[in-house]
Design an enzyme around this catalytic site. Structure first.
Site, PDB file in Angstrom:
ATOM      1  N   HIS A   1      -5.436  -0.511  -2.081  1.00 22.45           N
ATOM      2  CA  HIS A   1      -4.433   0.359  -1.454  1.00 22.45           C
ATOM      3  C   HIS A   1      -4.947   1.800  -1.481  1.00 22.45           C
ATOM      4  O   HIS A   1      -5.348   2.319  -2.537  1.00 22.45           O
ATOM      5  CB  HIS A   1      -3.109   0.321  -2.225  1.00 22.45           C
ATOM      6  CG  HIS A   1      -2.308  -0.941  -2.028  1.00 22.45           C
ATOM      7  ND1 HIS A   1      -2.672  -1.949  -1.162  1.00 22.45           N
ATOM      8  CD2 HIS A   1      -1.132  -1.336  -2.585  1.00 22.45           C
ATOM      9  CE1 HIS A   1      -1.770  -2.914  -1.210  1.00 22.45           C
ATOM     10  NE2 HIS A   1      -0.825  -2.562  -2.060  1.00 22.45           N
TER      11      HIS A   1
ATOM     12  N   CYS B   1       2.698  -1.270  -6.500  1.00 22.45           N
ATOM     13  CA  CYS B   1       1.228  -1.179  -6.503  1.00 22.45           C
ATOM     14  C   CYS B   1       0.709   0.057  -5.762  1.00 22.45           C
ATOM     15  O   CYS B   1      -0.284   0.657  -6.163  1.00 22.45           O
ATOM     16  CB  CYS B   1       0.608  -2.449  -5.938  1.00 22.45           C
ATOM     17  SG  CYS B   1       1.429  -3.075  -4.480  1.00 22.45           S
TER      18      CYS B   1
END
Ligand SMILES: NC(=O)c1ccc[n+]([C@@H]2O[C@H](COP(=O)([O-])OP(=O)(O)OC[C@H]3O[C@@H](n4cnc5c(N)ncnc54)[C@H](OP(=O)(O)O)[C@@H]3O)[C@@H](O)[C@H]2O)c1
Length: 362
Positions: free
Chosen positions: A252, A158
């Site tokens: 993120h 990710c």
């Protein structure tokens, strides 16, 4: 589309599985027909199985709430009913590899969020805007595994997704990047639920040492080429990473410095390249494709997780703060929603690309 494609979700009760449930509600092409998880959820309705641990905004979709949850080992219940399963399991890698192989051997396409198959040379790590052509490996993968149908494809780590599409866009415009230095600030939802103990997480930043090797390796396969039935890595870009967990719920972030080999673009040109970049999902108008995969924010304090993670329903990557780097050439910040673009949404886009490539009438 005349008839929807029946799909299943392995690990349907977890953080990523719940995102699949949310994103597949009223999906124009896919219809959920099989849900599976561990012994503790098996035999319950989905609503009962996730009671007290439903983490999505809004209620459990009606259509999924009454579905029964099976054991992931009950693959005969999916075979013949579904043609594709999304895998969102958290188990040891050997067990996941074995399970995903068994589903593929039963003729199902497996779109996995787990890293168990990422190092297999005939399993694409797919980002639909970048390397959809890696799906050309399907027949070689089947032959090597001795299967009639079935295909396994995996999603990248990710954190990689917060910078790799911006990087690729610049490379696809003809500029050779050869060095990347990246520091990630990764959200706690990346560890699933309950995930990180609050005592480790609040008022703290800690290193994700195990993520760094993935971050430094995966781009090579994604930028690679299919040849002789395997994916041959591209070794032209060297990446050095520092990965960290920070007390952010979703989103993120990566702070990235980039060095060019040969001619380098101006900052204005990079921003134009990012904002104008489009890939196969946009050309095919796939249902989950963001209209603009990379969005550059001009404000000097963007991107920020809370403000930018939901860019285009969490499917867009946000970049910002492009400036000169005194060590490499330029530096910037990238951000993606880790459980949407970085997990279930990215996997859903992969499945849409497969469906569209197999059925041009879609
Ligand atoms: N969270 C993220 O941002 C993210 C991003 C990218 C990739 N991923 C990857 O996606 C996968 C799922 O992550 P997650 O965050 O959703 O994890 P999670 O919240 O811990 O959910 C794990 C799922 O796996 C099932 N499971 C656990 N042990 C099992 C067993 N022994 N047998 C069968 N099923 C079992 C659980 O079922 P029960 O509920 O019945 O226990 C649950 O459905 C992982 O491989 C993770 O690395 C996560």
């Amino acid at each position: 589309m005349k008839e929807k494609i029946n799909v299943g979700i392995l690990g349907a009760t977890g953080m990523v599985g719940q995102n699949f449930i949310r994103l597949l509600e009223d999906h124009p092409w896919f219809n959920i027909r099989f849900l599976a998880a561990s012994e503790r959820s098996a035999g319950k309705s989905y609503r009962e199985a996730v009671e007290g641990r439903w983490h999505m905004d809004g209620d459990i979709p009606e259509s999924a709430g009454d579905l029964r949850v099976d054991r992931v080992g009950d693959l005969e219940k999916a075979a013949g009913v579904c043609s594709l399963v999304f895998s969102a399991l958290s188990m040891d890698k050997a067990s996941i590899r074995d399970l995903e192989n068994r589903y593929a051997a039963a003729g199902l396409t497996v779109v996995s969020n787990n890293s168990a198959h990422r190092n297999s040379p005939d399993v694409p790590i797919l980002i639909p805007e970048i390397n959809g052509n890696h799906l050309d490996i399907a027949e070689s993968q089947r032959q090597r595994a001795g299967r009639q149908g079935g295909l396994i494809i995996v999603k990248p780590n990710c954190s990689v997704q917060s910078y790799i599409t911006p990087l690729y866009a610049v490379m696809a415009a003809g500029y050779r990047v050869d060095r990347v230095l990246a520091t990630t600030l990764q959200a706690v939802s990346g560890a699933g639920y309950p995930g990180v103990p609050s005592y480790d997480c609040i008022d703290n930043v800690y290193a994700l040492s195990d993520e760094e090797a993935k971050f430094e390796r995966e781009h090579r396969k994604i930028f690679g080429q299919v040849s002789d039935g395997v994916i041959r890595n591209d070794e032209s870009v060297t990446v050095s990473a520092h990965c960290n967990r920070v007390p952010v719920i979703h989103g993120h972030t990566a702070c990235v410095s980039v060095g060019f080999a040969g001619k380098k673009p101006s900052k204005e040109e990079i921003i134009r390249i990012w904002n104008e970049f489009r890939g196969e999902p946009q050309e095919r108008n796939l249902p989950s494709a963001p209209a603009q995969p990379v969005v550059y924010r001009e404000e000097k304090d963007r991107p920020q997780p809370r403000l930018d993670r939901d860019n285009q329903n969490g499917m867009g990557v946000t970049t910002g703060r492009l400036r000169d780097c005194p060590i490499l050439d330029y530096k910037f910040t990238g951000l993606c929603h880790n459980t949407v673009r970085g997990a279930a949404g990215g996997a859903l886009l992969m499945a849409e690309l497969i469906a569209a490539r197999m059925n041009p009438d879609l």
